[in-house]
Scaffold this active site. Sequence first.
Site, short mmCIF file in Angstrom:
data_model
loop_
_atom_site.label_atom_id
_atom_site.label_comp_id
_atom_site.label_asym_id
_atom_site.label_seq_id
_atom_site.Cartn_x
_atom_site.Cartn_y
_atom_site.Cartn_z
N SER A 136 0.85 -1.20 0.00
CA SER A 136 0.00 0.00 0.00
C SER A 136 0.88 1.24 0.00
O SER A 136 2.05 1.18 0.43
CB SER A 136 -0.86 0.01 1.26
N TYR A 148 -3.20 -0.30 10.46
CA TYR A 148 -3.20 -0.69 9.05
C TYR A 148 -1.86 -0.38 8.38
O TYR A 148 -1.26 -1.23 7.73
CB TYR A 148 -4.36 -0.04 8.28
#
Length: 228
Positions: A136, A148
Amino acid sequence: PQKVFLITGASTGIGAATARHAVDAGHRVVLAARSTDKLEALAAELGGADHALAVACDVTEWDQVEALVKTTVDTFGRLDIAFANAGFGASRGFLNESPEHWKAMVLTNVYGAALTIRATIPQLTETKGHLLLTGSVAGRRALPGSLYSATKWAVTAMGESARQELNDTGVRVTLIEPGMVDTPFFDNGAGDGALHADDIARAVMYAVGQPPHVDVNEILIRPTAQGT
Ligand code: NJP
């Protein structure tokens, strides 16, 4: 030539889009996730048994990940490309996410990716294949929202570790680093201007379409309007 392309997190979003592009390019795909109904519908859409195999697999369970690779080889005879893409993690902040949510996120995004790498390396080494991971933008810079980003930094590190470890095997390793993509990842949509899953699938196909001496190490893609 036609390759055997395994994708985790293939039931929706980036994984499903990649499966469609891979079959369009002539590859055979193995679709893995927990939602068997969605996987089977996608496999049928992609032309059935000659083109796509649906395998129920929770990537946090080693036995299931091992069985996924065995079923792949038993069915299609080989494994050329493994895309460790399963993951989740809406970011609501340290006070708004439960410890159980964190545990599931770490197990899926970090441990699940590690298990997928471990289970696929022997076959990829045999075929001089290609390993891809979905990291990501949040794995390159910390974004707000508790764990996250941390899980995706771990994916970034695993991608680089795997690349170095596999360096003399001919296996290539590519880290895909999306910004905001409009998929079921977001409960309430990704917002205006987000990428589409197809945009990421095209990046995956670019990486796997290179000649053997070209190892695309990472591809970071933001929507044009995403600043962070
Ligand atoms: O989301 P979604 P994306 N075992 O929800 C599966 C990263 N990413 O395509 O098991 C096996 O459509 C789940 O299937 P199911 C993100 O972190 C996204 O956007 O049936 N599979 C589904 O197929 C993730 O790594 C954005 O529920 C499991 C898939 O994972 C990857 O992109 C931005 C599983 C998730 O598909 C794909 O996400 C970014 C398990 N235990 C990175 N748990 C973004 N969308 O903006 C979940 O930087 N799955």
